[in-house]
Motif scaffolding. Structure first.
Motif, short mmCIF file in Angstrom:
data_model
loop_
_atom_site.label_atom_id
_atom_site.label_comp_id
_atom_site.label_asym_id
_atom_site.label_seq_id
_atom_site.Cartn_x
_atom_site.Cartn_y
_atom_site.Cartn_z
N LEU A 16 0.84 -1.20 0.00
CA LEU A 16 0.00 0.00 0.00
C LEU A 16 0.87 1.25 0.00
O LEU A 16 0.66 2.18 -0.78
CB LEU A 16 -0.93 -0.03 1.22
CG LEU A 16 -2.04 1.01 1.33
CD1 LEU A 16 -3.11 0.50 2.29
CD2 LEU A 16 -1.56 2.37 1.80
N ILE A 17 1.87 1.28 0.88
CA ILE A 17 2.76 2.43 0.97
C ILE A 17 3.61 2.57 -0.29
O ILE A 17 3.74 3.65 -0.86
CB ILE A 17 3.68 2.31 2.20
CG1 ILE A 17 2.86 2.21 3.50
CG2 ILE A 17 4.65 3.49 2.26
CD1 ILE A 17 2.13 3.46 3.89
N GLU A 18 4.20 1.46 -0.73
CA GLU A 18 5.09 1.50 -1.89
C GLU A 18 4.37 2.01 -3.14
O GLU A 18 4.95 2.74 -3.94
CB GLU A 18 5.67 0.11 -2.13
CG GLU A 18 6.69 -0.30 -1.07
CD GLU A 18 7.06 -1.77 -1.14
OE1 GLU A 18 6.40 -2.51 -1.91
OE2 GLU A 18 7.98 -2.18 -0.42
N HIS A 19 3.13 1.62 -3.30
CA HIS A 19 2.36 2.08 -4.46
C HIS A 19 2.16 3.59 -4.41
O HIS A 19 2.33 4.28 -5.41
CB HIS A 19 1.01 1.36 -4.50
CG HIS A 19 0.17 1.70 -5.69
ND1 HIS A 19 0.45 1.23 -6.96
CD2 HIS A 19 -0.91 2.50 -5.82
CE1 HIS A 19 -0.44 1.71 -7.81
NE2 HIS A 19 -1.28 2.48 -7.14
N TYR A 20 1.82 4.10 -3.24
CA TYR A 20 1.55 5.53 -3.10
C TYR A 20 2.79 6.37 -3.34
O TYR A 20 2.72 7.48 -3.87
CB TYR A 20 0.99 5.81 -1.70
CG TYR A 20 0.24 7.10 -1.58
CD1 TYR A 20 -1.13 7.16 -1.81
CD2 TYR A 20 0.89 8.28 -1.24
CE1 TYR A 20 -1.84 8.34 -1.71
CE2 TYR A 20 0.20 9.48 -1.14
CZ TYR A 20 -1.17 9.50 -1.37
OH TYR A 20 -1.84 10.69 -1.29
N LEU A 21 3.95 5.84 -2.97
CA LEU A 21 5.19 6.60 -3.11
C LEU A 21 5.60 6.83 -4.56
O LEU A 21 6.51 7.62 -4.83
CB LEU A 21 6.33 5.88 -2.37
CG LEU A 21 6.19 5.73 -0.85
CD1 LEU A 21 7.39 4.99 -0.28
CD2 LEU A 21 6.03 7.09 -0.18
N TYR A 35 13.23 6.76 0.84
CA TYR A 35 12.14 6.11 1.56
C TYR A 35 12.54 4.67 1.87
O TYR A 35 13.26 4.04 1.09
CB TYR A 35 10.85 6.09 0.75
CG TYR A 35 10.42 7.43 0.21
CD1 TYR A 35 10.05 8.45 1.06
CD2 TYR A 35 10.38 7.66 -1.17
CE1 TYR A 35 9.65 9.68 0.57
CE2 TYR A 35 9.97 8.88 -1.67
CZ TYR A 35 9.61 9.89 -0.80
OH TYR A 35 9.22 11.10 -1.29
N GLU A 36 12.05 4.19 2.97
CA GLU A 36 12.20 2.78 3.29
C GLU A 36 10.88 2.29 3.86
O GLU A 36 10.35 2.88 4.80
CB GLU A 36 13.33 2.56 4.30
CG GLU A 36 13.57 1.09 4.60
CD GLU A 36 14.72 0.87 5.57
OE1 GLU A 36 15.02 -0.30 5.88
OE2 GLU A 36 15.30 1.88 6.04
N VAL A 37 10.35 1.24 3.27
CA VAL A 37 9.10 0.66 3.75
C VAL A 37 9.44 -0.66 4.44
O VAL A 37 9.98 -1.58 3.83
CB VAL A 37 8.11 0.43 2.59
CG1 VAL A 37 6.79 -0.13 3.13
CG2 VAL A 37 7.87 1.73 1.83
N ILE A 38 9.14 -0.72 5.72
CA ILE A 38 9.52 -1.87 6.54
C ILE A 38 8.27 -2.69 6.87
O ILE A 38 7.28 -2.17 7.39
CB ILE A 38 10.18 -1.38 7.84
CG1 ILE A 38 11.48 -0.61 7.51
CG2 ILE A 38 10.46 -2.55 8.78
CD1 ILE A 38 12.10 0.09 8.70
N ASN A 39 8.35 -3.97 6.54
CA ASN A 39 7.25 -4.88 6.82
C ASN A 39 7.36 -5.34 8.28
O ASN A 39 8.30 -6.05 8.65
CB ASN A 39 7.30 -6.08 5.88
CG ASN A 39 6.05 -6.95 5.99
OD1 ASN A 39 5.31 -6.88 6.98
ND2 ASN A 39 5.83 -7.78 4.99
N LEU A 40 6.41 -4.94 9.09
CA LEU A 40 6.46 -5.28 10.51
C LEU A 40 6.48 -6.78 10.74
O LEU A 40 7.08 -7.26 11.71
CB LEU A 40 5.26 -4.64 11.23
CG LEU A 40 5.19 -4.83 12.75
CD1 LEU A 40 6.41 -4.22 13.43
CD2 LEU A 40 3.91 -4.23 13.31
N ARG A 41 5.87 -7.53 9.85
CA ARG A 41 5.79 -8.99 10.03
C ARG A 41 7.18 -9.64 9.94
O ARG A 41 7.36 -10.76 10.43
CB ARG A 41 4.85 -9.60 9.02
CG ARG A 41 3.39 -9.17 9.21
CD ARG A 41 2.43 -10.04 8.44
NE ARG A 41 1.06 -9.53 8.52
CZ ARG A 41 0.24 -9.74 9.54
NH1 ARG A 41 0.65 -10.46 10.58
NH2 ARG A 41 -0.99 -9.24 9.53
N ASP A 42 8.13 -8.96 9.35
CA ASP A 42 9.49 -9.50 9.28
C ASP A 42 10.12 -9.62 10.66
O ASP A 42 11.15 -10.31 10.82
CB ASP A 42 10.38 -8.62 8.39
CG ASP A 42 10.00 -8.70 6.93
OD1 ASP A 42 9.30 -9.66 6.55
OD2 ASP A 42 10.40 -7.80 6.17
#
Length: 225
Positions: A16-21, A35-42
């Motif tokens: 969702l975030i990556e698409h908006y960026l 930008y860095e998008v971090i997946n919390l599930r990782d």
């Protein structure tokens, strides 16, 4: 050597975030900041990628775990951590966008995109530096509020907008000087469904135009809360 500024989003929906960026101001700013998008599930401690659990006290809903969130933010321990919450007493506005910009001059910013019923209180107290409310309503997650905060800050960052003076004419930039938001705006056609553009705006007299703009803005007071 100049600092390379980073904005991080910690979320369970990285797509969702990556698409908006990829669009608008975010895309334009990509050559200036990172930008860095971090997946919390990782950062989950089980094979299912669990990041939430039932709250103590027997109430409904699920809460993001403090230990999982801490593991995610501790990768960059000096980040200034921001979140959104309807419980916050601070409403996000243009003044707060400037506050984030000033902070961003010295520190990277990490936006925590909350989900479910909220975030463990212990993580909020220990890690989150600033939390904002967007009004007395609830949405399913913090992705949209965090993107809004980030965009409001990014467009103020030097070099992002094509015209460096553009943001000075925005509604709430004007309000910081006058106490009121920007006057009504008009464009073609001159007459729309029987309503014409105000004559003052097409008179060619700059004094008349500016007087009308100042007067018209008085009818739209700034809403701070």
């Amino acid at each position: 050597m100049a600092r390379s500024p980073h904005i991080r989003f910690i979320t369970i929906y990285p797509n969702l975030i990556e698409h908006y960026l990829k669009f608008g101001v975010f895309n334009k700013a990509g050559s200036i900041l990172s930008y860095e998008v971090i997946n919390l599930r990782d950062f989950a401690d089980d094979k299912h990628g669990s990041v939430d659990d039932k709250p103590y006290g027997g109430i409904d809903g699920m809460v993001l775990r403090a230990d999982v969130l801490a593991a995610a933010v501790n990768i960059h321990p000096h980040d200034y951590i921001v979140s959104s919450s309807p419980r916050s007493e601070t409403y996000f506005n243009q003044h707060e966008a400037h506050h984030l910009l000033n902070t961003f001059q010295d520190k990277d910013i990490a936006f925590i995109c909350g989900r479910f019923s909220g975030i463990d209180e212990r993580f909020e107290r220990r890690y989150i530096k600033k939390s904002y409310s967007f009004g007395d309503f609830v949405v399913s997650g913090g992705e949209l509020p965090c993107l809004m905060m980030a965009e409001a800050m990014i467009r103020l960052y030097p070099g992002v907008l094509g015209n460096k003076n553009s943001w000075h004419h925005d509604s709430f930039a004007v309000s910081q000087e006058t106490g009121y938001v920007e006057h009504p705006l008009y464009t073609k056609p001159r007459v729309f469904e029987g309503e014409p553009v105000p004559l003052e705006l097409i008179s060619g007299d700059h004094k008349i135009k500016e007087k009308w703009q100042k007067s018209a803005s008085y009818h739209r007071p700034l809403r701070l809360k």
